[in-house]
Every structure is written in structure tokens, then in C-alpha cells.
Design a protein around this motif. Structure first.
Motif, PDB file in Angstrom:
ATOM      1  N   VAL A  96       0.838  -1.196   0.000  1.00  0.00           N
ATOM      2  CA  VAL A  96       0.000   0.000   0.000  1.00  0.00           C
ATOM      3  C   VAL A  96       0.878   1.252   0.000  1.00  0.00           C
ATOM      4  CG1 VAL A  96      -1.648   1.333   1.384  1.00  0.00           C
ATOM      5  CG2 VAL A  96      -2.020  -1.101   1.027  1.00  0.00           C
ATOM      6  N   LYS A  97       1.907   1.243   0.819  1.00  0.00           N
ATOM      7  CA  LYS A  97       2.820   2.395   0.863  1.00  0.00           C
ATOM      8  C   LYS A  97       3.513   2.589  -0.487  1.00  0.00           C
ATOM      9  CE  LYS A  97       5.614   2.421   4.406  1.00  0.00           C
ATOM     10  NZ  LYS A  97       6.411   2.052   5.594  1.00  0.00           N
ATOM     11  N   ALA A  98       3.941   1.504  -1.088  1.00  0.00           N
ATOM     12  CA  ALA A  98       4.623   1.592  -2.377  1.00  0.00           C
ATOM     13  C   ALA A  98       3.676   2.127  -3.458  1.00  0.00           C
ATOM     14  CB  ALA A  98       5.182   0.231  -2.790  1.00  0.00           C
ATOM     15  N   ASN A  99       2.431   1.650  -3.445  1.00  0.00           N
ATOM     16  CA  ASN A  99       1.453   2.118  -4.428  1.00  0.00           C
ATOM     17  C   ASN A  99       1.153   3.602  -4.243  1.00  0.00           C
ATOM     18  OD1 ASN A  99       1.290  -0.407  -5.572  1.00  0.00           O
ATOM     19  ND2 ASN A  99      -0.573  -0.985  -4.492  1.00  0.00           N
ATOM     20  N   ALA A 100       1.008   4.035  -2.995  1.00  0.00           N
ATOM     21  CA  ALA A 100       0.747   5.447  -2.723  1.00  0.00           C
ATOM     22  C   ALA A 100       1.931   6.298  -3.164  1.00  0.00           C
ATOM     23  CB  ALA A 100       0.455   5.650  -1.234  1.00  0.00           C
ATOM     24  N   LYS A 101       3.136   5.843  -2.869  1.00  0.00           N
ATOM     25  CA  LYS A 101       4.338   6.589  -3.256  1.00  0.00           C
ATOM     26  C   LYS A 101       4.433   6.686  -4.780  1.00  0.00           C
ATOM     27  CE  LYS A 101       9.346   6.633  -2.851  1.00  0.00           C
ATOM     28  NZ  LYS A 101      10.537   5.913  -2.430  1.00  0.00           N
ATOM     29  N   ALA A 102       4.155   5.585  -5.466  1.00  0.00           N
ATOM     30  CA  ALA A 102       4.219   5.586  -6.931  1.00  0.00           C
ATOM     31  C   ALA A 102       3.188   6.547  -7.522  1.00  0.00           C
ATOM     32  CB  ALA A 102       4.003   4.172  -7.478  1.00  0.00           C
TER      33      ALA A 102
END
Length: 175
Positions: A96-102
Motif C-alpha cells: 500500500v505504501k509503495a502504491n501510494a508513493k508511486a
């Protein structure tokens, strides 16, 4: 017939300043939209983490009850399940964090490419659609000539975080 021709006249009578203001407003709106999407993604991530944590607590509580009620073997199984649940929660949180950052990075790239296009007098930031996914920028719309098409690619490639540019711009004289 004269009235029909006058109604079909699509010349843009705005000044260069008005066009630039409009391009800047579009860029600012793209940045605001990116901010809203980022906030939504962060909220969704927070809810997902809270739900996962609650589920993990429920699973851990159930596992603990089973461990007390049964043999040491069941207790070992419960600890293993709790560990797996914890690992899954950590993995889900990271995803989730990676998707938000992307999403934030892509929105920022799009805004910076739009701003760069708006600064170039031979390109129309209003007519060129910029879409970014995982650092890959796709340009779509009309340009006046091959030089303007290449310049749009160069501008996009010059933005930090861009890994690739897919130039789908169509050469349309008078665009």
C-alpha cells in the motif's frame, strides 16, 4: 452560408498571456488532482492497515485461545499462524505504501512535464495530454511539426523520475 462559416471559425483569439495562464491553471489543477489522489490513497492505506491490524489482533486472539485450550502442538501452530498473519500485514502495508508513493511520484512527473510543455512556445500544454504510470510518460495530442514532436519528447525526458517516454503525438500543421 457566411454565418455558417463564421460559426465554424475555431481560431483561438486569446493572447499568449491568456494561453500561458490557462496552461498554468491546467498544471496547477493537475497538481491539485494529484494531491487529492494522494490523500485518498493515504487514507485508503491507513484504513487498510487498520483493518489488517484489527484482523491480525482477532486472529492472534483466536490463536491464543486455541493455544491455551489445546496441546503444545496446537500452540505452536497458532504462533506460526500469527506470524504468517503478521508477515502478511507487513507485506500488505508495504505494498500500500509503495502504491501510494508511486501514485504521488507519477502525479508529480505529470505536473512537471505539463509545466515544461507550457513554457515552450511551439507546444500547447493544453492540447497535449500527459499520462504517467511507473515513470513511463505517454504524450498524446497534436503538434505543428516533427521538431515540436521531438522537443516534447526532450522536455519529458528532462524531468526527473522519467524512465521512458512514449510519444504518440500527431503532426498536424496549424495545431
Amino acid at each position: 452560408m457566411s454565418l455558417g462559416l463564421a460559426a465554424c471559425d475555431r481560431n483561438d483569439n486569446r493572447t499568449a498571456g491568456q494561453k500561458l495562464d490557462s496552461a498554468i491553471a491546467k498544471t496547477e489543477q493537475a497538481a491539485q488532482d494529484a494531491k487529492v489522489r494522494t490523500q485518498e490513497a493515504a487514507h485508503d492505506a491507513k484504513v487498510a492497515v487498520q483493518d489488517a491490524a484489527r484482523d491480525a489482533r482477532v486472529d492472534a486472539d483466536q490463536a491464543a485461545r486455541e493455544a491455551r485450550a489445546t496441546s503444545a502442538e496446537v500452540g505452536q501452530d497458532a504462533r506460526e499462524r500469527a506470524h504468517v498473519v503478521g508477515e502478511n500485514v507487513r507485506a500488505d502495508t508495504q505494498e500500500v505504501k509503495a502504491n501510494a508513493k508511486a501514485a504521488v511520484e507519477d502525479a508529480g512527473i505529470t505536473a512537471r512535464v505539463n509545466a515544461g510543455l507550457a513554457k515552450d512556445p511551439d507546444l500547447s500544454a493544453l492540447r497535449i495530454d500527459v499520462d504517467t504510470h511507473a515513470g513511463v510518460v505517454t504524450l498524446t495530442g497534436p503538434v505543428k511539426n516533427a521538431q515540436a514532436r521531438e522537443r516534447a519528447t526532450q522536455i519529458a525526458q528532462g524531468v526527473g523520475g522519467v524512465h521512458q517516454v512514449i510519444n504518440n503525438l500527431n503532426i498536424t500543421p496549424g495545431a
